[in-house]
Structures are given as C-alpha cells and as structure tokens.
Scaffold this motif. Structure first.
Motif, PDB file in Angstrom:
ATOM      1  N   TRP A 141      -4.145   4.379  -4.021  1.00  0.00           N
ATOM      2  CA  TRP A 141      -4.812   3.440  -5.261  1.00  0.00           C
ATOM      3  C   TRP A 141      -6.203   3.201  -5.092  1.00  0.00           C
ATOM      4  O   TRP A 141      -6.846   2.533  -5.678  1.00  0.00           O
ATOM      5  CB  TRP A 141      -3.738   2.364  -5.540  1.00  0.00           C
ATOM      6  N   ASP A 142      -6.720   3.515  -3.851  1.00  0.00           N
ATOM      7  CA  ASP A 142      -8.124   3.478  -3.625  1.00  0.00           C
ATOM      8  C   ASP A 142      -8.820   4.767  -3.989  1.00  0.00           C
ATOM      9  O   ASP A 142     -10.181   4.700  -3.887  1.00  0.00           O
ATOM     10  CB  ASP A 142      -8.403   3.181  -1.913  1.00  0.00           C
ATOM     11  N   MET A 143      -8.253   5.756  -4.154  1.00  0.00           N
ATOM     12  CA  MET A 143      -8.752   6.856  -4.255  1.00  0.00           C
ATOM     13  C   MET A 143      -9.417   6.975  -5.962  1.00  0.00           C
ATOM     14  O   MET A 143      -8.574   6.324  -6.745  1.00  0.00           O
ATOM     15  CB  MET A 143      -7.770   8.060  -4.530  1.00  0.00           C
ATOM     16  N   PRO A 144     -10.429   7.606  -6.257  1.00  0.00           N
ATOM     17  CA  PRO A 144     -10.769   7.808  -7.626  1.00  0.00           C
ATOM     18  C   PRO A 144      -9.504   8.458  -8.328  1.00  0.00           C
ATOM     19  O   PRO A 144      -8.976   9.422  -7.760  1.00  0.00           O
ATOM     20  CB  PRO A 144     -12.028   8.661  -7.578  1.00  0.00           C
ATOM     21  N   ARG A 161       0.705  -1.232  -0.029  1.00  0.00           N
ATOM     22  CA  ARG A 161      -0.004  -0.048   0.097  1.00  0.00           C
ATOM     23  C   ARG A 161       0.893   1.081   0.107  1.00  0.00           C
ATOM     24  O   ARG A 161       1.858   1.224   0.463  1.00  0.00           O
ATOM     25  CB  ARG A 161      -1.052  -0.004   1.132  1.00  0.00           C
ATOM     26  N   VAL A 162       0.229   2.398  -0.674  1.00  0.00           N
ATOM     27  CA  VAL A 162       0.997   3.536  -0.676  1.00  0.00           C
ATOM     28  C   VAL A 162      -0.027   4.607   0.198  1.00  0.00           C
ATOM     29  O   VAL A 162      -1.071   4.688  -0.511  1.00  0.00           O
ATOM     30  CB  VAL A 162       1.106   4.296  -2.080  1.00  0.00           C
ATOM     31  N   PHE A 213      -3.194  14.239  -5.046  1.00  0.00           N
ATOM     32  CA  PHE A 213      -1.816  14.116  -4.795  1.00  0.00           C
ATOM     33  C   PHE A 213      -1.196  14.459  -5.958  1.00  0.00           C
ATOM     34  O   PHE A 213      -0.021  14.655  -5.816  1.00  0.00           O
ATOM     35  CB  PHE A 213      -1.829  12.410  -5.000  1.00  0.00           C
ATOM     36  N   GLY A 214      -1.440  14.554  -7.217  1.00  0.00           N
ATOM     37  CA  GLY A 214      -0.706  15.237  -8.393  1.00  0.00           C
ATOM     38  C   GLY A 214      -0.141  16.570  -7.971  1.00  0.00           C
ATOM     39  O   GLY A 214       0.748  16.942  -8.415  1.00  0.00           O
TER      40      GLY A 214
END
Length: 335
Positions: A76-79, A67-68, A87-88
């Motif tokens: 990676w559970d975020m839409p 997991r991150v 995050f970007g």
C-alpha cells in the motif's frame, strides 16, 4: 513472496444505533506468509475471517492496521499504477461459485482473453495462442471456447475460472472455497488439477475451505482461524496429526475421515460476536478447557518443532493424534 504483518481489519456495522456504529473485528493481528511454490490452507467456520484474509492477500481490502509485503515491499506504499500492473498480474483469484464468477454473456474465449486485453499482453495472435494454451492447461477440449458458461457443467466452469486466474502467469493463486459448490467426484478432479498445476508451474497458493480434511490433503502448511485470529499454524501433517489448539481438534472431529475414526466434539456455550469479542482468548466461551486465565489476555504464541505455532494457555499434549481422547472431559455426540 507475500507476507502479512500484524494485520487488523475492522468494518463499520449498522448495529450501533443512530449516532454510533459498532466496529466488526474481521481480522485481528494476523501474521502469515506464503512462499513461492507453497500451498497454504486457511480453515475455520463461517465468519472467522477467511474471506477477509483472502481480500487482503489479493489487494482488494486495505488493512485498517498492519502491513502487506509483496517481495519485501509494502503493497500500500506502492503507487496505484504499479500496484495494478505488478501486483495485479502476480496474483490470481478463483472464487467460490463459478456460476456467478463468470460473465454469463461472454463466451469462454472472451472470458480468458479479458485479462490479457486489460493488461495488454502480446499481440492479438499471441493472445489467441495463450487462450488455447490455457484451455489445454486445465484439460478442456477446444470446442469449449465457443460455449457460454451456462452451457458447461459446474466442474467445467470451475476449470474455466482457474484458467482465467492463470492467464497472466501469476506467482500466487488465492482460491476461496473453489470446490464447495461442486459434487464430490468433480471436487476431487478440481483438487487434483490444482495440485498438478502447482507441480508444473511452481505456483504459490492460498486455499480456503471449511473442510480441514480437504486442506490436510492439499496444503503444505495450515492456518486455523477463529473470530478473526490465527489460533494455530504449522505444517499440515503437524496441525492435522497433532493439533495443539482445542478448536483445531473440534474442526477435525467435525469432518469424517477414511483414515481414522474420531469421536465428534460438540461445542457448547455462546458463540462470540465479532462486534463485541470476548476478552482474552476468543474461543474461551466454547472451550471445555477454559479457566480464569483464558479471560485475561490472548495467549502468547507457543512454538513446537518445524514452526508449529499455537495460541492456547492449555494446549493438547504434544504428540496427541487427532481423534484420541482428550485429557479432560468434554461434551461428545453419541450420534
């Protein structure tokens, strides 16, 4: 701020024949965290997984396992839209070679405006003001805005790359060997700039380098990678001053220091393959301390003071300064 938990990254290789493909073990069970305002250094030789770890930290590589966590939420559970927007904009990247990281057809003004335009930050006037602020932040004169990357020196190009990474006011900067393509004098200027920006902006930073002496100067904590595994981690003063893992000691001996004299440790034995890693400790094929126990299983983590951790069945004696003779013989260079 960001944490990796048990991250594995495996790539498909073309070396497995027509009907089968080998797996490249780029990262194995990597656990690492970066706090706000903290500089974490990643060191190791080529192919050890530093750049793969950087890609995982920046969201460019999805882990095969593990997991991150970004602010305690699985990235990676975020839409996808949230991951890009939140995050970007929170993570900036400084690449190794500024001559290839910057579009040669765009002026510096266009390069610095690009992240602001993509993320629709402010009005046109506010974006122009921000571009000028960024240029001043990295110590470049105003006339640089009209220049193309090819008209700038290597140090100036890297300052532009750093300014671009700062455009969206990120919480974390990932710098992948940002000084390796620069002359020594320019390298010192860029390193001092990064330290100054951390102090002024409270940035978290992951600094990747082959040179453990550079990381020792810059970082608060250091993680040492070997064949995709973090074999030692701790405060920079502890890892560089009293290395517990033999590989860390070998890295320190390979880079000259003006502060202390060290004898060069020459590693012998076969370099292991990432497609077929050895059992147990991956460093055992080149380690002068290896025995049968090292081939059985990867050593469990041992912990010293102040969070100093290492994975080694036969660590250096606690308190042994870097460069002091090891308690067992090993090959040394006479050069």
């Amino acid at each position: 701020m960001i944490r990796l938990e048990g991250v594995h990254v495996r790539h498909k290789a073309r070396s497995g024949g027509v009907f089968r493909r080998d797996a490249v073990h780029a990262l194995t069970d990597a656990t690492l965290e970066v706090g706000r305002g903290e500089i974490v250094g990643l060191v190791g030789e080529s192919g050890c997984g530093k750049s793969t770890l950087a890609r995982v930290l920046t969201g460019l590589q999805k882990p095969t396992e593990g997991r991150v966590l970004f602010h305690d939420e699985d990235l990676w559970d975020m839409p996808g839209a949230r991951r890009r927007d939140e995050f970007g904009s929170a993570v900036g990247v400084v690449f190794q070679d500024p001559s290839t990281a910057l579009n040669p057809r765009l002026t510096v003004r266009q390069i610095l405006r690009d992240p602001l335009d993509v993320h629709r930050r402010g009005t046109r006037e506010e974006r122009e003001t921000r571009v000028e602020e960024l240029l001043d932040l990295v110590g470049l004169p105003g006339h640089t805005l009209a220049a193309l990357p090819g008209q700038l020196s290597g140090g100036q190009r890297q300052r532009v790359a750093i300014a671009r990474a700062l455009a969206l006011e990120p919480e974390l900067i990932v710098a992948d060997e940002p000084t390796s393509a620069l002359d020594v004098s320019v390298r010192a200027q860029v390193l001092n700039l990064l330290v100054d920006l951390r102090e002024r902006l409270g940035l978290g930073m992951v600094f990747i380098s082959h040179d453990i002496q550079t990381v020792r100067y810059l970082a608060d904590r250091v993680a040492v990678l070997y064949l995709g595994r973090i074999v030692e981690e701790g405060r920079a003063a502890d890892v560089a001053g009293s290395p517990a893992h033999p590989y860390t000691e070998a890295l320190l001996s390979a880079t000259p220091s003006l502060l202390e004299s060290t004898e060069r440790i020459v590693l012998t034995g076969p370099v292991p393959s990432a497609t077929n890693p050895p059992t147990g400790c991956p460093f055992r094929t080149r380690c002068w301390k290896a025995d049968d126990a090292c081939a059985t299983a990867f050593p469990a983590p041992a912990t010293g003071p102040d969070g100093h951790r290492w994975h080694c069945a036969h660590p250096q004696h606690s308190g042994t300064p870097a460069g002091d003779p090891a308690p067992v013989p090993f090959a040394r260079s006479t050069a």
